[in-house]
Structure formats: C-alpha cells, structure tokens
Motif scaffolding. Sequence first.
Motif, PDB file in Angstrom:
ATOM      1  N   TRP A 370      18.459  20.542  20.566  1.00 21.02           N
ATOM      2  CA  TRP A 370      17.497  21.157  19.433  1.00 21.02           C
ATOM      3  C   TRP A 370      18.720  21.963  18.360  1.00 21.02           C
ATOM      4  CZ3 TRP A 370      12.030  22.091  20.587  1.00 21.02           C
ATOM      5  CH2 TRP A 370      11.547  21.273  21.465  1.00 21.02           C
ATOM      6  N   THR A 371      19.628  22.518  19.227  1.00 23.24           N
ATOM      7  CA  THR A 371      20.491  23.617  18.144  1.00 23.24           C
ATOM      8  C   THR A 371      21.699  22.951  18.040  1.00 23.24           C
ATOM      9  OG1 THR A 371      21.112  24.661  20.361  1.00 23.24           O
ATOM     10  CG2 THR A 371      19.539  25.573  18.903  1.00 23.24           C
ATOM     11  N   ALA A 372      22.470  21.922  19.031  1.00 30.88           N
ATOM     12  CA  ALA A 372      23.618  21.403  18.894  1.00 30.88           C
ATOM     13  C   ALA A 372      23.834  20.303  17.771  1.00 30.88           C
ATOM     14  CB  ALA A 372      23.877  20.514  20.384  1.00 30.88           C
ATOM     15  N   LYS A 373      22.694  19.679  17.501  1.00 28.56           N
ATOM     16  CA  LYS A 373      22.672  18.593  16.390  1.00 28.56           C
ATOM     17  C   LYS A 373      23.004  19.320  14.898  1.00 28.56           C
ATOM     18  CE  LYS A 373      20.483  14.575  18.137  1.00 28.56           C
ATOM     19  NZ  LYS A 373      21.596  13.910  17.353  1.00 28.56           N
ATOM     20  N   LYS A 374      22.365  20.349  14.989  1.00 27.52           N
ATOM     21  CA  LYS A 374      22.512  21.431  13.655  1.00 27.52           C
ATOM     22  C   LYS A 374      23.732  22.302  13.642  1.00 27.52           C
ATOM     23  CE  LYS A 374      18.126  22.289  14.033  1.00 27.52           C
ATOM     24  NZ  LYS A 374      17.110  23.003  13.554  1.00 27.52           N
ATOM     25  N   ARG A 375      24.517  22.114  14.662  1.00 34.27           N
ATOM     26  CA  ARG A 375      25.455  23.128  15.020  1.00 34.27           C
ATOM     27  C   ARG A 375      25.043  24.641  14.622  1.00 34.27           C
ATOM     28  NH1 ARG A 375      30.603  19.865  12.039  1.00 34.27           N
ATOM     29  NH2 ARG A 375      30.685  18.272  13.129  1.00 34.27           N
ATOM     30  N   ILE A 376      24.000  24.782  15.144  1.00 30.44           N
ATOM     31  CA  ILE A 376      23.361  26.212  15.268  1.00 30.44           C
ATOM     32  C   ILE A 376      24.108  26.970  16.570  1.00 30.44           C
ATOM     33  CG2 ILE A 376      21.283  27.558  15.529  1.00 30.44           C
ATOM     34  CD1 ILE A 376      19.806  25.513  13.931  1.00 30.44           C
ATOM     35  N   ASP A 377      24.422  28.125  16.255  1.00 31.60           N
ATOM     36  CA  ASP A 377      24.920  28.945  17.070  1.00 31.60           C
ATOM     37  C   ASP A 377      23.759  30.133  17.739  1.00 31.60           C
ATOM     38  OD1 ASP A 377      26.190  30.901  18.792  1.00 31.60           O
ATOM     39  OD2 ASP A 377      28.044  31.015  17.822  1.00 31.60           O
ATOM     40  N   ILE A 378      23.345  29.987  18.453  1.00 31.19           N
ATOM     41  CA  ILE A 378      21.905  30.836  18.974  1.00 31.19           C
ATOM     42  C   ILE A 378      22.422  32.424  18.801  1.00 31.19           C
ATOM     43  CG2 ILE A 378      20.503  29.218  19.913  1.00 31.19           C
ATOM     44  CD1 ILE A 378      21.367  30.287  22.328  1.00 31.19           C
ATOM     45  N   PHE A 379      23.911  32.670  19.095  1.00 28.37           N
ATOM     46  CA  PHE A 379      24.361  33.898  19.520  1.00 28.37           C
ATOM     47  C   PHE A 379      24.797  34.642  18.098  1.00 28.37           C
ATOM     48  CE2 PHE A 379      25.096  31.291  23.250  1.00 28.37           C
ATOM     49  CZ  PHE A 379      24.354  32.032  23.905  1.00 28.37           C
ATOM     50  N   GLU A 380      24.562  34.016  17.051  1.00 31.95           N
ATOM     51  CA  GLU A 380      24.547  34.682  15.748  1.00 31.95           C
ATOM     52  C   GLU A 380      23.109  35.092  15.173  1.00 31.95           C
ATOM     53  OE1 GLU A 380      26.478  31.635  13.272  1.00 31.95           O
ATOM     54  OE2 GLU A 380      28.265  31.897  14.090  1.00 31.95           O
ATOM     55  N   LYS A 381      22.274  34.700  15.936  1.00 34.24           N
ATOM     56  CA  LYS A 381      20.948  35.241  15.531  1.00 34.24           C
ATOM     57  C   LYS A 381      20.370  36.613  16.242  1.00 34.24           C
ATOM     58  CE  LYS A 381      20.549  31.102  14.112  1.00 34.24           C
ATOM     59  NZ  LYS A 381      20.577  30.856  12.736  1.00 34.24           N
ATOM     60  N   LYS A 382      19.748  37.195  15.323  1.00 33.53           N
ATOM     61  CA  LYS A 382      19.032  38.446  15.569  1.00 33.53           C
ATOM     62  C   LYS A 382      17.665  38.241  16.446  1.00 33.53           C
ATOM     63  CE  LYS A 382      18.049  42.909  13.532  1.00 33.53           C
ATOM     64  NZ  LYS A 382      18.106  43.693  11.956  1.00 33.53           N
ATOM     65  N   LEU A 383      17.253  37.400  15.943  1.00 30.72           N
ATOM     66  CA  LEU A 383      15.718  37.189  16.871  1.00 30.72           C
ATOM     67  C   LEU A 383      15.622  35.521  16.747  1.00 30.72           C
ATOM     68  CD1 LEU A 383      13.341  39.504  14.778  1.00 30.72           C
ATOM     69  CD2 LEU A 383      14.358  40.064  16.912  1.00 30.72           C
ATOM     70  N   ILE A 384      15.118  35.357  18.224  1.00 30.37           N
ATOM     71  CA  ILE A 384      14.814  34.025  18.279  1.00 30.37           C
ATOM     72  C   ILE A 384      13.374  33.737  18.882  1.00 30.37           C
ATOM     73  CG2 ILE A 384      15.391  31.742  19.770  1.00 30.37           C
ATOM     74  CD1 ILE A 384      18.348  32.777  19.999  1.00 30.37           C
ATOM     75  N   PHE A 385      12.706  33.118  18.108  1.00 24.11           N
ATOM     76  CA  PHE A 385      11.149  33.254  18.575  1.00 24.11           C
ATOM     77  C   PHE A 385      10.869  31.871  19.485  1.00 24.11           C
ATOM     78  CE2 PHE A 385      11.216  35.771  14.853  1.00 24.11           C
ATOM     79  CZ  PHE A 385      10.299  36.614  15.046  1.00 24.11           C
ATOM     80  N   VAL A 386      10.328  32.262  20.644  1.00 25.26           N
ATOM     81  CA  VAL A 386      10.096  31.168  21.547  1.00 25.26           C
ATOM     82  C   VAL A 386       8.415  31.115  21.853  1.00 25.26           C
ATOM     83  CG1 VAL A 386      10.547  29.988  23.914  1.00 25.26           C
ATOM     84  CG2 VAL A 386      12.342  31.226  22.452  1.00 25.26           C
ATOM     85  N   PRO A 387       7.438  30.565  21.155  1.00 26.07           N
ATOM     86  CA  PRO A 387       5.976  30.547  21.456  1.00 26.07           C
ATOM     87  C   PRO A 387       5.732  29.691  22.975  1.00 26.07           C
ATOM     88  CG  PRO A 387       6.399  29.654  19.452  1.00 26.07           C
ATOM     89  CD  PRO A 387       7.732  29.700  19.863  1.00 26.07           C
ATOM     90  N   VAL A 388       5.069  30.052  23.694  1.00 25.23           N
ATOM     91  CA  VAL A 388       4.741  29.595  25.008  1.00 25.23           C
ATOM     92  C   VAL A 388       3.320  29.139  24.731  1.00 25.23           C
ATOM     93  CG1 VAL A 388       4.678  29.936  27.301  1.00 25.23           C
ATOM     94  CG2 VAL A 388       6.352  31.025  26.095  1.00 25.23           C
ATOM     95  N   ASN A 389       3.179  27.737  25.324  1.00 24.98           N
ATOM     96  CA  ASN A 389       1.805  27.256  25.150  1.00 24.98           C
ATOM     97  C   ASN A 389       1.601  26.628  26.642  1.00 24.98           C
ATOM     98  OD1 ASN A 389      -0.687  26.160  24.781  1.00 24.98           O
ATOM     99  ND2 ASN A 389      -0.174  24.957  23.081  1.00 24.98           N
ATOM    100  N   SER A 390       0.787  26.980  27.466  1.00 25.78           N
ATOM    101  CA  SER A 390       0.548  26.560  28.826  1.00 25.78           C
ATOM    102  C   SER A 390      -0.761  26.761  29.543  1.00 25.78           C
ATOM    103  CB  SER A 390       1.690  27.055  29.870  1.00 25.78           C
ATOM    104  OG  SER A 390       1.314  26.690  30.880  1.00 25.78           O
ATOM    105  N   ASP A 391      -1.467  26.018  29.822  1.00 22.51           N
ATOM    106  CA  ASP A 391      -2.989  26.280  30.475  1.00 22.51           C
ATOM    107  C   ASP A 391      -3.879  26.821  29.350  1.00 22.51           C
ATOM    108  OD1 ASP A 391      -2.432  25.652  33.104  1.00 22.51           O
ATOM    109  OD2 ASP A 391      -0.927  27.426  33.142  1.00 22.51           O
ATOM    110  N   LEU A 392      -3.846  26.362  28.140  1.00 21.07           N
ATOM    111  CA  LEU A 392      -4.742  26.590  27.096  1.00 21.07           C
ATOM    112  C   LEU A 392      -4.629  28.052  26.710  1.00 21.07           C
ATOM    113  CD1 LEU A 392      -8.061  24.519  28.257  1.00 21.07           C
ATOM    114  CD2 LEU A 392      -6.242  24.025  26.330  1.00 21.07           C
ATOM    115  N   HIS A 393      -3.177  28.544  26.846  1.00 22.72           N
ATOM    116  CA  HIS A 393      -3.235  29.996  26.435  1.00 22.72           C
ATOM    117  C   HIS A 393      -1.866  30.163  25.587  1.00 22.72           C
ATOM    118  CE1 HIS A 393      -3.023  34.083  26.501  1.00 22.72           C
ATOM    119  NE2 HIS A 393      -2.056  34.446  27.266  1.00 22.72           N
ATOM    120  N   TRP A 394      -1.747  31.021  24.864  1.00 21.66           N
ATOM    121  CA  TRP A 394      -0.416  31.235  23.964  1.00 21.66           C
ATOM    122  C   TRP A 394      -0.008  32.605  24.299  1.00 21.66           C
ATOM    123  CZ3 TRP A 394       1.863  27.887  20.721  1.00 21.66           C
ATOM    124  CH2 TRP A 394       1.208  26.889  20.315  1.00 21.66           C
TER     125      TRP A 394
END
Length: 568
Positions: A370-394
């Motif tokens: 998900w990041t390798a294909k676009k050569r994205i270095d996540i360690f250069e990011k200030k914020l990484i948003f990870v929405p969590v959707n499980s059991d009909l809850h966010w």
Amino acid sequence: RQTRSKSKSRKAKKKDEVIEILDSSSEEESSEDEAMTPEGRDSKPKPKRPPIGDLFTIEAARIAVGKKVFKSKCKLRFQFGAKEQYMIFSWNNTKGKEREHKVSLKQDSELLGLNYYAAEDTDNSENVLTYGVDDSMTIIAFKIRPTDANEFTIYSNSYDADSYITVEVRDNDQFLAMIEQMKQNQTLKTWFDCNPEIEFYELEEYTAALIKDTEKENNKRRRSTRLSRASTKKKGNTSEKPQLVFPFKADEEEFYAAASDLGELKQARESASAANERATIQPQDSDLNEPQAENESEKVKGSARTHYITIREDDIERLDPGEFLNDALVDFWMKWISGAPNNTHPDVHIFTSHFMSTLASDGAKAVSSWTAKKRIDIFEKKLIFVPVNSDLHWSLCVVVNPGFITNNSDNEKNGSRSEKGSFLLFLDSLNMHQKRKVAKKIYEWLNFEWKRLKKSSDKDFRQPFYRESMPLFTPKIPYQDNGCDCGVFVCRYAFNLFQMRNESVFSQFDMVDNCTDLFEDSGLFEFGMKDIARIRVEMKHLIANLSKVYLQKKKLEKAKQKSKSKSN
C-alpha cells in the motif's frame, strides 16, 4: 482468567493522584461527553495533586440502576472533605434535564456494598477488535438502600436493595489511580478491607443490564444495515447508479464553490489549498494490495494511481439521522479534507478503513504494498490516519511522527516543546474498540516498514516500535450520546487533527503532558451533538453539489466521445 495481574496493582500504586475522569456516554439521551487523558510516562512538569478530601468527578459511559440503563452525561461524584461525606450519581433524562441521586457515606448509611473490576490493559489477546461487554470493561458497582432521601425508590420496578448500581468507566489507568485514592479514605476503607475487586468470571453478575443494553445496540446496528441492503435491492439499478466518483478532474474553484456555504468542509478546502502552496506535490493514496517484492531487483516502480470512492444513492441515505456511515462516506470525507485531487500534503498519509482490517487479519506483509508501490516513506510523515471499522463501529488511530522514534529515548530531548515526539493517538467516541490491541498491530506494521525501508542495518536491526517506546494516548474528546454517530465523530476528529498539523509540533512536551494541552489549546475539540447533526446535513449537501458537477462533466465527456467516434 482466575488470577489478576500483579502488574496492575503495581501500576495503580504509582498513580497516586486524584484524577478527574472526564468521559461520557452513548444512547437515546443527549450528551456532549468528554474523556480525560490517560496517564502516560513520568513527566517533568507534573500535574498538581488535589488533596484527598477534594470533590472529584467520574464522567462515565453508562450507569445501570438495576435493570435500567442511563447513557447521557453520566457522572459519579465523591465528596470526602466535607463533614457530610457523600457521593452523587447523575445523568440527563430523555428531556435533557439532569437527574441527581445523593447517597450519604456515613457509617451504617445507605451504602450496603462496593465491588469493582478494572480491566487489564493488555495487548496479548489474538482477538484484535472486540465489540461489546467483555474483559475490557472497567466498572464499579454499589449496593445502595433505596430511600426517600436518595430517591432511588422511584426505580422500584427495576431496582431494589439486592440489585446493583453499576458505573461503567472508560479510562482504565485513571480509574486505577482513583481506586488507590478511595482506599485511603477512612469512610470507604472498610469496604476495601473486604477485598471488593472481582474476577472476570464474576463480571456478568454486576453488568447484566449493560450486557443486555449492548446487545440491544448491536441488534439496532445490524437491523439498520439489513434495512439499507433491502432498500438497495428493492430499488434495483436506480440505487446502484453512481452519483459521484471522487476525486474527479475539476478546477479548484469548482470544488471550493461546492463547499462555499459549509462549515468544516469549506474550512478544510481552504486550509488544504493554502498548505499545498507551501508543499511538494506527492502521489495520491492508493488501496492497491499486491504481494510485496522480496528483493531489490523485484521492487515495484512508483505509482501515482489514485483510489477512487464511488458514492451511490443508498450511501447518501446513510447521512440521514440515525443511520450509520459506511466506508464510502468516511473515505470520501478523508479525501475531501486532504484537498484531493488538486492538493497533496507530503507530511500526511490517510489510509482507508480496509488498511486496518487487512492488517488485523493478514499481518503487516499483506499491507506493505500500500506504500511500497508508490515509494512512500511513512517515516517522513507527520501524521498517518488509520480509520478502524469493526463490529459496526468506527474509531480512529493516528500515528504521530514515526520517523522521530529515537527522540523518545533521548533524555536531553524529553519534555522539550521544540523536539518532535513519536506516539499514537486513539480516538473512540464510544470507547468500544480495544485500543491496546489496535496499537499492537500498528507497532507490528511500523517495525515491518522500518526493516523494509532499511532504517537500520540488518546487523544492527532491532524493532524500535513497541508499547514502552511509543506511548498511546487517548486525550479528552467529545463523545457521542447515541449508537449511530461514531462515523461522523471519526470524520470530525480527523478534520481537527488535519487542521492542527501546521500549528502543532506534536512535541516531547505533549507526550509528557499526555496531549492534554495539545487538544485543549487547539479549541477544536469543543463540538457537540448539534455539530455532528449539522455535519451530516452539510456532507449530504456537498455530495449533491459535487454530483451535479461530476455528472455534467461525464455527460460532456460522453458527448465528446460520441462526436469523435462519428467523425472517425
């Protein structure tokens, strides 16, 4: 689990402060609830310690009075310092008015019993995202004699002296600190001498009403989902026709016009455009999920392919009051506030909800592309948003400054306002997802990426991301007072943090302060249920405006293609 962990009691002894736990509730009553920040590591600017005799408050998720459950602005207050020592249970009724029940703490008073269960804050379970009432629930239960003075007699149909009044607390760490203070109070010491802490297998006896209430909410969510699917099936091809595919190619002026009379959605577009003028263009997110190359020669070349969100009529209907937002709507919001497609921000990365579900089920390697294909270095990011959707809850997990993880172990930088801190934020408007288990998966992914990107040599490789090195904070935030607005809350949380990214360092001091001042000083986390209802309306309005532009462009494109084919 028959024996409680000794580490829990040791942790509680360290936290000898009286802490005001600001949290709240969820249900068919109203609230603008807030949860206080959990305690982090030892800090340099230590918070002031209120005397043991002070009045302190626990704002809880729910209070069950026998079989009856209250969820709106639930509070439990203790007063030990006054001559008349007491506690007050309070909540808002269905009309929004506060109801209080005062219970004396004198010897031989109305208090007949006290028990509690403090969930172990562990990440060892294989069940990553568990919804409902289980061993992650922290409660304190009282047996109280109903009297005319405390007015619990009005619940005679659901409560008597053999029943329990059970308070569900959100924050485990702060609750343990509070318990230590209660043990030092002479009035309650008698009850604590009797070892009132219960085991997990005893929990159901004290939480029967809460369990039933949770099942009721689960059924309501599932019923809403089934009705939505049935409605889609009944409408047939009409509801399946895309109303909007986003992002699409258009001038920024057209996007701005679509949100010109809206609140957060207009503000997000303005700030995204302004920030983009100072930023370097970077490829958009992509939800491609292909196997990761194992060696250097097989590395996938970078890709600027965009993840498109398709919104149909049945998706739009989920913006109606009482409906649950789905992934299409949450993903659309995230794309919009990021300024897509004309504005990009190299210091921010936003995943779709499928990222966390894939990471949870298949592991870090399954999401590496998900990041390798676009050569994205996540360690250069200030914020990484990870929405969590499980059991009909966010809920929302945010990775902050992962590339500065080494700052956390540098004593000279500890507590600095200018040095960046590396930590996780977890924002959950109902406190239903198990934050430690989500964090465990995030650590696993960060360590995998650290090794894949060769941030340290193979010889010196170690896993830098773990619970002690990268703390997890759950700051004070507004909470929902119903069971359906979790997705809207996640949208607003993400908007707030996206707005904060240019003004905040997310520093070592913020970590010491448990991110309390960071969130309070922003002024962004002071919204309520009226704002949440407005966001639903405005998101529907924005989609309708964008849909007109999109469908018109599609119409012109088809006409152009038809004309071209005729000329050929």
